[in-house]
Design an enzyme around this catalytic site. Structure first.
Site, mmCIF file in Angstrom:
data_model
loop_
_atom_site.group_PDB
_atom_site.id
_atom_site.type_symbol
_atom_site.label_atom_id
_atom_site.label_comp_id
_atom_site.label_asym_id
_atom_site.label_seq_id
_atom_site.Cartn_x
_atom_site.Cartn_y
_atom_site.Cartn_z
ATOM 1 N N LYS A 1 0.856 -1.195 0.000
ATOM 2 C CA LYS A 1 0.000 0.000 0.000
ATOM 3 C C LYS A 1 0.886 1.236 0.000
ATOM 4 O O LYS A 1 2.034 1.164 0.440
ATOM 5 C CB LYS A 1 -0.870 0.020 1.267
ATOM 6 C CG LYS A 1 -2.082 0.911 1.171
ATOM 7 C CD LYS A 1 -3.240 0.214 0.473
ATOM 8 C CE LYS A 1 -4.425 1.107 0.265
ATOM 9 N NZ LYS A 1 -5.610 0.325 -0.170
ATOM 10 N N ASP B 1 -7.068 4.332 -4.483
ATOM 11 C CA ASP B 1 -7.709 4.206 -3.159
ATOM 12 C C ASP B 1 -8.310 5.587 -2.902
ATOM 13 O O ASP B 1 -8.555 6.333 -3.875
ATOM 14 C CB ASP B 1 -6.678 3.804 -2.093
ATOM 15 C CG ASP B 1 -7.336 3.361 -0.779
ATOM 16 O OD1 ASP B 1 -7.760 2.204 -0.681
ATOM 17 O OD2 ASP B 1 -7.433 4.177 0.172
#
Ligand code: NDP
Ligand code: 2IT
Length: 444
Positions: free
Chosen positions: A126, A166
């Site tokens: 991430k 995201d």
């Protein structure tokens, strides 16, 4: 002290300033106890839990860019390459002022198990930045994305690490980042997913997280003899996940009565008007007040409060820790019987436990929202074979993946004597494959 307790204490000590990361690790390790206890001697010798809770690599970097006034701005960039046991690192990029290392680590840690649950060969990672995209011009967004990718490009690649969107990162940002990667590396490769359709994106990736959430929810309800059609649904958020969750819920015959954003929420007794919501959020990039202005029956409320609305099914689709203990109590009080997480870790540990103890079917994000990253993996496959599949092909694969995720976690929960605990089922099913792959690959 048990191995799980020992590792939890060590992780808490080493990461005391990262509450979201500790929250995610606590939830996962606690629910893995039945598996760990059975293999305690081997896992302890292998230091498996110490390894799985420590990222393989953390990259933190300066992101300088010039704003429209000619002023130089500086943000902090992150990429956490958490675990590559089963494939190249894979996971989104978040642009939001709240981003810090602990938040990226929690998201990367969750991603390991989520990606494993998809059944596809993708590791966990991430990234993101504390850059705030709100109110920025297109040029400023491009300047930031180019600077961010100038450093990130050294650390990623189609077979190394493949970022995606995201919070705050959609098609526009992925396009700017892809252009900069290509320019720096002189390589046209599937290094990002969520790309535009004209340059290697996959049909149905935009819809995938929200659609997948509903395919999962429908399957979970069906396994408990409940039909989704005719039910009232509350959704929070009004971004990528929320919009397509609302759309699929209505297609499946449910009525969605709420959406929210970072300043307020809307109750629409007629059911959310998806076309209007898309216009307000995707095209105008406006507040939900604009939805309520155009839709006279809808009521706008300032601040948080979605979960006080009476509903059968709740789908939190905004951000972490947005469904608190009082919200859980209100949902139970109002007869809500299922909560499925479209966002990552939107429900606090206390609220999760309360819902489960009161018989609410509870689907954790790492299972319920895995359709986004699963479809990203399908985009990687299409890029590798230099072909594009039709919308229906991708959608059918997404549907099967979500049904399989539910069946796998349901059966994992039953195997370990915790039937109906889908949090434990998801963690166990995701962990088993990672543990096997890590042990097979030796000390690394
Ligand atoms: P978007 O940026 O498209 O939308 C986020 C939505 O949540 C917006 O409505 C935003 O409000 C609201 N929001 C964001 N932060 C806050 C906050 N701190 N408080 C209140 N509201 C907030 O993001 P996504 O829809 O992509 O992501 C939503 C969630 O889903 C995140 O948890 C993400 O990690 C998760 N997720 C996303 C996937 C994807 O494929 N995109 C896949 C799996 C999970 P506003 O409109 O005011 O900005
Ligand atoms: O949280 C997530 O799974 C995502 N933001 C999507 C990641 C991806 O690589 O598609």
């Amino acid at each position: 002290m048990s191995y799980v307790d020992e590792v939890l204490a060590r992780v808490a000590e080493k990461n005391a300033e990262q509450p979201e990361f500790l929250q995610a690790v606590t939830e996962v390790l606690n629910s893995l106890r039945p598996v760990i206890d059975q293999n305690e001697t081997q896992y302890r010798k292998e230091a498996l839990l110490e390894r799985i809770t420590e990222p393989e690599r953390v990259v933190m970097f300066r992101v300088p860019w010039v704003d429209d006034q000619g002023q130089v701005q500086v943000n902090r960039g992150f990429r956490v390459q958490f675990n590559s046991a089963i494939g190249p690192y894979k996971g989104g990029l978040r642009l939001h002022p709240s981003v810090n290392l602990g938040i990226i680590k929690f998201l990367g840690f969750e991603q390991i198990f989520k990606n494993s649950l998809t059944g596809l060969p993708i590791g966990g990672g991430k990234g993101g930045s504390d850059f705030n995209p709100k109110g920025k011009s297109d040029r400023e967004i491009m300047a930031f994305c180019q600077s961010f990718m100038t450093e990130l490009s050294r650390h990623i690649g189609a077979d190394t690490d493949v970022p995606a969107g995201d919070i705050g990162v959609g098609g526009r940002e992925i396009g700017y980042m892809f252009g900069q990667y290509k320019r720096i590396r002189n390589q046209y490769e599937g290094v990002l997913t969520g790309k535009g359709l004209s340059y290697g994106g996959s049909l149905a990736r935009t819809e995938a997280t929200g659609y997948g959430l509903l395919y999962f929810t429908k399957e979970m309800l069906q396994a408990n003899n409940i039909d989704l059609a005719g039910k009232t649904v509350c959704i929070s958020g009004s971004g990528n996940v929320a919009i397509y969750a609302a759309q699929k819920a209505q297609q499946l015959g449910a009525k969605v009565v709420t959406v929210s954003d970072s300043t307020g929420w809307v109750y629409d007794p007629d059911g959310i008007d998806i076309a209007l919501l898309k216009q307000v959020k995707e095209i105008d990039r406006a507040r939900l007040t604009a939805y309520a202005e155009k839709k006279t029956n809808a009521v706008y409320h300032e601040g948080r409060g979605v979960w006080v609305t009476k509903c059968d099914v709740a789908l939190p689709c905004a951000t972490q820790n947005e469904l608190l203990i009082d919200d859980a109590k209100a949902l139970v009080e109002n007869g809500c019987f299922a909560v499925a997480e479209g966002a990552n870790m939107p429900t606090t540990l206390e609220a999760t436990q309360y819902l489960q103890q009161h018989g609410v079917l509870f689907a954790p994000g790492k299972a319920a929202n895995a359709g986004g990253v699963a479809t990203s993996a399908l985009e990687m496959s299409q890029n590798s074979e230099r072909l594009s599949w039709t919308f229906d092909e991708v959608d059918a694969k997404l549907h099967d993946i979500m049904v399989n995720i539910f069946r796998n976690l349901d059966s994992a929960a039953k195997r370990y004597g915790v039937a109906g605990d889908y949090v434990a089922g998801a963690n166990i099913a995701g962990f088993e494959k990672i543990a096997n792959a890590m042990i097979a690959q030796g000390v690394c």
